[in-house]
Design a protein around this motif. Sequence first.
Motif, PDB file in Angstrom:
ATOM      1  N   HIS A  63       0.812  -1.218   0.000  1.00  0.00           N
ATOM      2  CA  HIS A  63       0.000   0.000   0.000  1.00  0.00           C
ATOM      3  C   HIS A  63       0.850   1.275   0.000  1.00  0.00           C
ATOM      4  O   HIS A  63       0.444   2.306  -0.536  1.00  0.00           O
ATOM      5  N   LYS A  64       2.027   1.220   0.574  1.00  0.00           N
ATOM      6  CA  LYS A  64       2.864   2.428   0.714  1.00  0.00           C
ATOM      7  C   LYS A  64       3.120   3.157  -0.601  1.00  0.00           C
ATOM      8  O   LYS A  64       2.983   4.386  -0.653  1.00  0.00           O
ATOM      9  N   LEU A  68       0.049   5.089  -1.595  1.00  0.00           N
ATOM     10  CA  LEU A  68      -0.390   6.051  -0.591  1.00  0.00           C
ATOM     11  C   LEU A  68       0.341   7.383  -0.786  1.00  0.00           C
ATOM     12  O   LEU A  68      -0.256   8.454  -0.692  1.00  0.00           O
ATOM     13  N   HIS A  69       1.608   7.297  -1.063  1.00  0.00           N
ATOM     14  CA  HIS A  69       2.442   8.479  -1.294  1.00  0.00           C
ATOM     15  C   HIS A  69       2.880   8.457  -2.751  1.00  0.00           C
ATOM     16  O   HIS A  69       3.917   7.887  -3.084  1.00  0.00           O
ATOM     17  N   ARG A  70       2.092   9.086  -3.609  1.00  0.00           N
ATOM     18  CA  ARG A  70       2.350   9.036  -5.048  1.00  0.00           C
ATOM     19  C   ARG A  70       3.047  10.295  -5.540  1.00  0.00           C
ATOM     20  O   ARG A  70       3.278  11.233  -4.783  1.00  0.00           O
ATOM     21  N   PRO A 104      -3.672   9.984  -3.793  1.00  0.00           N
ATOM     22  CA  PRO A 104      -3.269   8.735  -3.131  1.00  0.00           C
ATOM     23  C   PRO A 104      -4.428   7.739  -3.099  1.00  0.00           C
ATOM     24  O   PRO A 104      -5.595   8.132  -3.182  1.00  0.00           O
ATOM     25  N   ASN A 159      -6.091   5.744  -0.622  1.00  0.00           N
ATOM     26  CA  ASN A 159      -6.217   5.557   0.820  1.00  0.00           C
ATOM     27  C   ASN A 159      -7.083   4.344   1.123  1.00  0.00           C
ATOM     28  O   ASN A 159      -8.048   4.075   0.407  1.00  0.00           O
ATOM     29  N   GLU A 167      -9.628   3.389   3.580  1.00  0.00           N
ATOM     30  CA  GLU A 167     -10.454   4.040   4.591  1.00  0.00           C
ATOM     31  C   GLU A 167     -11.638   3.211   5.045  1.00  0.00           C
ATOM     32  O   GLU A 167     -12.330   3.588   5.984  1.00  0.00           O
ATOM     33  N   ASP A 202     -12.213  -0.619   0.408  1.00  0.00           N
ATOM     34  CA  ASP A 202     -10.849  -0.324  -0.031  1.00  0.00           C
ATOM     35  C   ASP A 202      -9.934  -1.527   0.211  1.00  0.00           C
ATOM     36  O   ASP A 202      -9.082  -1.848  -0.625  1.00  0.00           O
TER      37      ASP A 202
END
Length: 195
Positions: A60-61, A64-66, A72, A74, A76, A80
């Motif tokens: 996921h990392k 998440l930080h694209r 991103p 997320n 939630e 997801d």
Amino acid sequence: HYAKMSSAGIVDMRTNTSLIPLQDGTDYTNPLLFESLAAELPPADEELIVHLCKRVPQAHKPVLHRRAGKPPFNIEDEYDVQDFVHALVRAYLKYSVQEDPIGKIGGVKASRADISIEDIGVLIEAKFVRSPGDQKEIVKQLSEDLVLYTKWGPLKVLVFVVYNSHDLPDAEALMKLEGNQTVMGKSFRTRIVLI
């Protein structure tokens, strides 16, 4: 025995254990070490699925930080988690991976399995923890799912993925549900993935 035979110049004993002289009895080395162990090992596809589910946080990392300007992805809610696990599993398995409707059984409502892989008899059910107070509700849902999913004919393995499990006061208590199950005459295995 090998050392004794080797010093006498007999080397076949190292590669052909059938030459070991047994007084009375049978050599059970191979069946005890390999055949019984192989019968207990889960199939490789099952292990791959569990491994992929465990790797969700690491996978996921990157999304998440694209890159700048890209939104991103997320995680939630439960949907997801389902989408992300579905994408990971689909990337690795050659089988059809889809949602599967499960009919109504007993007093439990009808539902859909989050992810089903009919060819190998695997269902994956995702749960999303929002707060420490979710422990009782998650246990209830897992228990209901154990009954509900027995109606799915191909069921061999039911994998529960519990996302944000670190927020539960006693997440490890869920591990009591892991293992071989027989529910309503249906035998299958449950795997619990706490992430």
